[in-house]
Design a protein around this motif. Structure first.
Motif, PDB file in Angstrom:
ATOM      1  N   UNK A 100       0.803  -1.220   0.000  1.00  0.00           N
ATOM      2  CA  UNK A 100       0.000   0.000   0.000  1.00  0.00           C
ATOM      3  C   UNK A 100       0.839   1.274   0.000  1.00  0.00           C
ATOM      4  N   UNK A 101       2.125   1.138   0.079  1.00  0.00           N
ATOM      5  CA  UNK A 101       2.970   2.314   0.119  1.00  0.00           C
ATOM      6  C   UNK A 101       3.057   2.908   1.516  1.00  0.00           C
ATOM      7  N   UNK A 102       3.696   4.056   1.609  1.00  0.00           N
ATOM      8  CA  UNK A 102       3.938   4.708   2.890  1.00  0.00           C
ATOM      9  C   UNK A 102       3.198   6.036   2.961  1.00  0.00           C
ATOM     10  N   UNK A 103       2.891   6.493   4.173  1.00  0.00           N
ATOM     11  CA  UNK A 103       2.339   7.845   4.307  1.00  0.00           C
ATOM     12  C   UNK A 103       3.333   8.861   3.743  1.00  0.00           C
ATOM     13  N   UNK A 133      14.896  -0.366  -3.535  1.00  0.00           N
ATOM     14  CA  UNK A 133      14.461  -0.558  -2.146  1.00  0.00           C
ATOM     15  C   UNK A 133      15.173  -1.690  -1.418  1.00  0.00           C
ATOM     16  N   UNK A 134      15.550  -2.753  -2.130  1.00  0.00           N
ATOM     17  CA  UNK A 134      16.219  -3.863  -1.449  1.00  0.00           C
ATOM     18  C   UNK A 134      17.663  -3.551  -1.106  1.00  0.00           C
ATOM     19  N   UNK A 135      18.199  -2.452  -1.624  1.00  0.00           N
ATOM     20  CA  UNK A 135      19.558  -2.017  -1.283  1.00  0.00           C
ATOM     21  C   UNK A 135      19.551  -0.896  -0.253  1.00  0.00           C
ATOM     22  N   UNK A 136      18.424  -0.706   0.398  1.00  0.00           N
ATOM     23  CA  UNK A 136      18.285   0.345   1.399  1.00  0.00           C
ATOM     24  C   UNK A 136      17.720  -0.284   2.667  1.00  0.00           C
ATOM     25  N   UNK A 137      18.406  -0.087   3.787  1.00  0.00           N
ATOM     26  CA  UNK A 137      17.951  -0.600   5.073  1.00  0.00           C
ATOM     27  C   UNK A 137      17.327   0.529   5.880  1.00  0.00           C
ATOM     28  N   UNK A 138      16.325   0.166   6.686  1.00  0.00           N
ATOM     29  CA  UNK A 138      15.671   1.123   7.572  1.00  0.00           C
ATOM     30  C   UNK A 138      15.676   0.531   8.980  1.00  0.00           C
ATOM     31  N   UNK A 206       8.637   6.914  -6.006  1.00  0.00           N
ATOM     32  CA  UNK A 206       7.353   6.536  -6.589  1.00  0.00           C
ATOM     33  C   UNK A 206       6.808   5.291  -5.892  1.00  0.00           C
ATOM     34  N   UNK A 207       7.684   4.314  -5.716  1.00  0.00           N
ATOM     35  CA  UNK A 207       7.251   3.062  -5.089  1.00  0.00           C
ATOM     36  C   UNK A 207       6.918   3.263  -3.617  1.00  0.00           C
ATOM     37  N   UNK A 208       7.659   4.134  -2.924  1.00  0.00           N
ATOM     38  CA  UNK A 208       7.357   4.389  -1.517  1.00  0.00           C
ATOM     39  C   UNK A 208       5.954   4.981  -1.354  1.00  0.00           C
ATOM     40  N   UNK A 214       7.275   2.035 -10.547  1.00  0.00           N
ATOM     41  CA  UNK A 214       6.998   3.023 -11.584  1.00  0.00           C
ATOM     42  C   UNK A 214       7.004   2.382 -12.966  1.00  0.00           C
ATOM     43  N   UNK A 215       7.876   1.391 -13.134  1.00  0.00           N
ATOM     44  CA  UNK A 215       7.989   0.708 -14.420  1.00  0.00           C
ATOM     45  C   UNK A 215       7.975  -0.789 -14.145  1.00  0.00           C
ATOM     46  N   UNK A 216       6.953  -1.479 -14.624  1.00  0.00           N
ATOM     47  CA  UNK A 216       6.839  -2.916 -14.372  1.00  0.00           C
ATOM     48  C   UNK A 216       6.244  -3.578 -15.603  1.00  0.00           C
TER      49      UNK A 216
END
Length: 845
Positions: A100-103, A133-138, A206-208, A214-216
């Motif tokens: 659903x994405x993020x606020x 996104x898979x190369x970014x940690x939170x 865009x994905x967040x 964005x492109x799929x």
């Protein structure tokens, strides 16, 4: 799991990707968890994968930033290549996003951190090329960590502008990256620059926000086709203008044409911060709320009409006085470096000192609007100041004496210079040209004098730099250097009051008084700092930024009408190596500021620092094999020295108020900090047995002195040279040291302190090292900034024999540190190329 890679205990598998497997591990040396990325044994024969794998470590190790995963180590063990890096507890951004994405607020906070990490990488010349996104940690606390620089590309701008073609270490024509996030130019296998990462950032944002890519498409080729030819679907409809602003930012990131995207990730970050600030403002008043407030609005209408009239007046006056954008007019058009520049009394003539095309420094004059410059016909020297009547103050012979020379004055209209004072490092005229402000050395102490002979300020260290008298004639602005080597902006009154206004700067590049005389404008930099700017500081210590700049600039003069003379510099420090019998030198530079500090006795290892990387006060220290293999980052410090046994590097670790000796292991081992003392260290070198250190340091309220430190006994530093002399280079048998004092070179016994004179050194001469048999010394003679001659000198007879001559690879590049092996057969050196242009700036406030 109980497997080990060297001193790392593998604990569990975290994930697997195209470049390798990632494990959680434990560092038994430093007692901390780490993440280990490996290439399996079956992949090791693939040289391309190993190259890219080492490339990832090389790229990431240069980046010290809170939003970038820190690389600790790289190596190979039993056929397994690995990288040890910071272990981050948290989830990948791809998991955080969900379906659903993020606020919007959360997405913006993450995007700002990602943009900040990319800005750091781009400032180091590194393009990520695989941001997703898979190369970014939170982390649980919301801290973002960008990782996996496996496809990172190192860039070096060529002549032609920021977006000129670049030299790459990935092959043009190969499509590298992850479909769905790569830029159109990357999808086509073309050369890419920093704007490719901006496109990928747009895809991640865009994905967040939407929870979808964005492109799929159903296949990789279909996804690449979408990137090249289709636009992403609009973001979800939103009513608030600030949310539409987010859509505008993302859309501009995703432009197909790089020229139409954001041109800097720093600009993207600023736009995101503005959008977040607006998003966090209170929501607009709703229709129901307006009904409830209608009575209040009617009651306030009369007051509003009065305020409207006042506002209209304010807006008219404000718009009429809108400050125009600053303008930049280029004044010089040749290759070389600019030493100084000043406005002539007529305001239309510019006087400057420059070394063009490798020639000695000369004084030139040019008129505004002209592309031509003419020489003034004066002896080589550095222009310091100009009086209202047209008298010049300049420094003779500064190039050969470490920045000090003879102060001279000469009329602008022509005539021979008249020498005034020796051992001067800087000077400025008094208000009417009746006297001088000078910085100079007297009896080993640095002095600020005004007028000459009247001391306003005195210190033990190096002389202050760039003294400039205020328009009022009551204060002198200058750069000072503290005992641990950092620069400060200070002001000294004509009554001797000293004020430290801004401190902790690693490098300096000119200062001057603002047009109104109420501020000091200066340019300086700290290691690893991303923001380059001209700054202002008041006598009360208040600071602000006058203007951001694309790089480090040097302020040369500020006119009372607000015009500024500054030089923009493109500086590169390179490192060359020449093995025995080779006719050509090899370039073993790592990044763009490779400053050589040492060459191992066998000629197989270089010790150097990357001066533009590290932390605020310490440079990044590296070892590199001369076979051209990847450099290994050891840590951060200053003036490193490699032990003769090759196991340790000693360096000076500088903190805000102190300096400390630090030992960095070159292999397995733990970093050691030696006990603190009241000494402020300048340099350290090893004894032949690698058990002692010979250090040179400042003492509290005493002159600098040389000391010997026994690492095994841990005793206090022992003075080994008389006050006023500097000891260096313990002899191969460990019994003697060299002492230089007042241009004389002595051999001093360590046990009895008995000295004997070896030779008198010329101002341009210095000792490099002992020969292997201990009967001769290697000396360097600086023939010119671009030429050095190496000698072998017999310590018994003083007879000198030319060993070889070194010529700079570029006639405008200055040779700095030189190292030679004990047999005199292997050589390495650093050289610096400065390409500077002089500009006239209007409109700074």
């Amino acid at each position: 799991m109980n497997e080990y890679l060297e001193h790392y205990r593998i604990e569990s598998k975290l994930g697997e990707g195209g470049m390798g497997v990632v494990y959680r591990a434990y560092d038994s040396h430093l007692d901390r968890p780490v993440a280990i990325k490996t290439l399996g044994a079956q992949a090791v024969p693939d040289e391309e994968r190993i190259r890219r794998f080492i490339q990832e470590a090389r790229a990431a190790s240069a980046l010290n930033h809170p939003n970038i995963v820190h690389v600790y180590d790289v190596g190979q063990s039993e056929g397994v290549a690995f990288i040890a890096m910071e272990y981050v507890q948290g989830e990948t951004l791809s998991r955080v996003i969900g379906r659903k994405g993020l606020p919007p607020r959360e997405a913006l906070k993450y995007a700002i951190q990602i943009a900040d990490a990319l800005a750091k990488a781009h400032s180091a010349g590194i393009v990520h090329r695989d941001l997703k996104p898979s190369n970014i940690m939170v982390t649980e606390g919301g801290l973002v960590k960008v990782l996996d620089f496996g496809l990172a590309k190192l860039t070096e701008s060529e002549e032609g502008g920021e977006m000129a073609a670049t030299r790459t270490i990935t092959d043009e024509g190969k499509v590298m990256g992850t479909a769905g996030y790569m830029s159109p130019e990357q999808a086509e296998g073309k050369r890419v620059d920093f704007r490719s990462d901006i496109f990928s950032l747009g895809a991640v944002m865009y994905e967040m926000i939407t929870g979808r890519r964005a492109f799929a498409a159903d296949s990789k080729l279909g996804t690449l086709a979408a990137i090249l030819h289709k636009e992403p679907a609009p973001l979800s409809p939103v009513e608030r203008p600030e949310a539409r602003e987010i859509e505008r930012i993302v859309a501009r990131c995703l432009r197909k044409d790089p020229q139409r995207r954001w041109q800097s990730v720093g600009d993207v970050k600023i736009a995101l911060e503005d959008a977040l600030e607006e998003l966090e403002q209170p929501a607009p008043v709703t229709t129901d709320s307006r009904k409830r407030r209608r009575l209040w609005l009617w009651a306030s209408l009369a007051a509003a009409l009065v305020l409207a009239a006042a506002s209209a007046f304010y807006l008219r006056s404000n718009l009429a006085s809108t400050t125009p954008a600053p303008s930049f007019q280029r004044l010089t058009f040749r290759r070389g470096s600019i030493e100084s520049a000043k406005f002539a009394p007529d305001g239309q003539t510019i006087l400057y000192s420059a070394a063009w095309e490798g020639a000695p420094v000369e004084l030139f004059a040019t008129r505004l609007g002209s592309r031509e410059s003419r020489t003034l016909g004066l002896p080589p020297g550095k222009l310091l100041s100009v009086t209202p009547s047209g008298d010049l103050a300049y420094l003779l012979d500064a190039a050969c004496c470490g920045g000090t020379g003879t102060l001279a004055r000469a009329p602008l209209a022509g005539g021979a210079p008249r020498e005034i004072l020796e051992n001067v490092s800087g000077a400025d005229w008094g208000p009417q040209g009746e006297s001088f402000v000078v910085t100079r050395r007297v009896n080993g102490r640095a002095r600020l004098e005004y007028p000459i002979g009247t001391t306003l300020y005195e210190s033990q260290g190096l002389p202050p730099v760039s003294p400039v008298l205020s328009p009022s004639g009551q204060w002198i602005a200058l750069f000072d250097r503290d005992p641990i080597g950092n620069f400060s902006v200070i002001a000294v009154s004509v009554k001797g009051e000293k004020r430290v206004l801004s401190e902790g700067w690693r490098a300096i590049a000119g200062l001057g008084w603002s047009p109104r005389g109420d501020e000091i404008w200066f340019s300086a930099v700290r290691s690893g700092e991303e923001t380059q700017a001209v700054r202002a500081v008041t006598l009360a210590g208040g600071q602000r930024i006058v203007s951001h700049t694309l790089g480090l600039v040097t302020i040369h003069d500020i006119a009372r009408d607000g015009r500024v003379l500054l030089a923009s510099s493109n500086t590169r420090i390179s490192m060359h190596y020449q093995p025995p019998g080779a006719s050509e030198e090899r370039d073993l530079s790592w990044f763009d500021t490779s400053w050589l500090y040492g060459l191992s006795a066998d000629g197989k290892t270089l010790l150097f620092a990357e001066l533009a990387y590290g932390d605020d006060q310490n440079a990044a220290i590296y070892l590199r094999k001369t076979d051209g293999s990847a450099a290994i980052r050891l840590g951060e410090g200053n003036t490193p020295a490699l032990s003769p046994d090759g196991k340790w590097v000693v360096c000076i670790r500088r903190e805000r108020e102190r300096s400390q000796l630090m030992l960095l292991p070159t292999g397995a081992g733990e970093t050691r900090l030696l006990p603190l003392s009241d000494l402020a260290y300048r340099s350290a070198e090893w004894s032949p047995d690698s058990r002692k250190l010979l250090i040179f340091a400042d003492q509290q309220n005493k002159p600098a002195r040389s000391f010997l430190v026994d690492l095994e006994s841990g005793g206090k530093p022992r003075p080994v040279a008389p006050v006023g002399g500097r000891a260096s280079l313990i002899s191969p048998d460990g019994r003697s040291i060299l002492v230089t004092a007042s241009g004389k070179l002595y051999l001093q016994a360590l046990d009895t302190a008995e000295q004997r004179l070896i030779a008198s050194l010329e101002p341009a001469e210095s000792v490099l090292r002992w020969s292997s048999e201990g009967r001769s010394l290697f000396l360097r003679h600086n023939d010119s900034p671009t030429s050095v001659t190496l000698y072998r000198m017999d310590i018994d007879t003083g007879r000198k024999q030319i060993l070889r001559e070194i010529k700079s690879p570029d006639r405008i590049a200055r040779i700095w540190n030189v190292s030679v092996t004990p047999d005199g057969k292997t050589l390495a050196y650093s050289f610096q190329r400065d390409l500077e242009d002089l500009y006239l700036v209007k409109g700074w406030r």
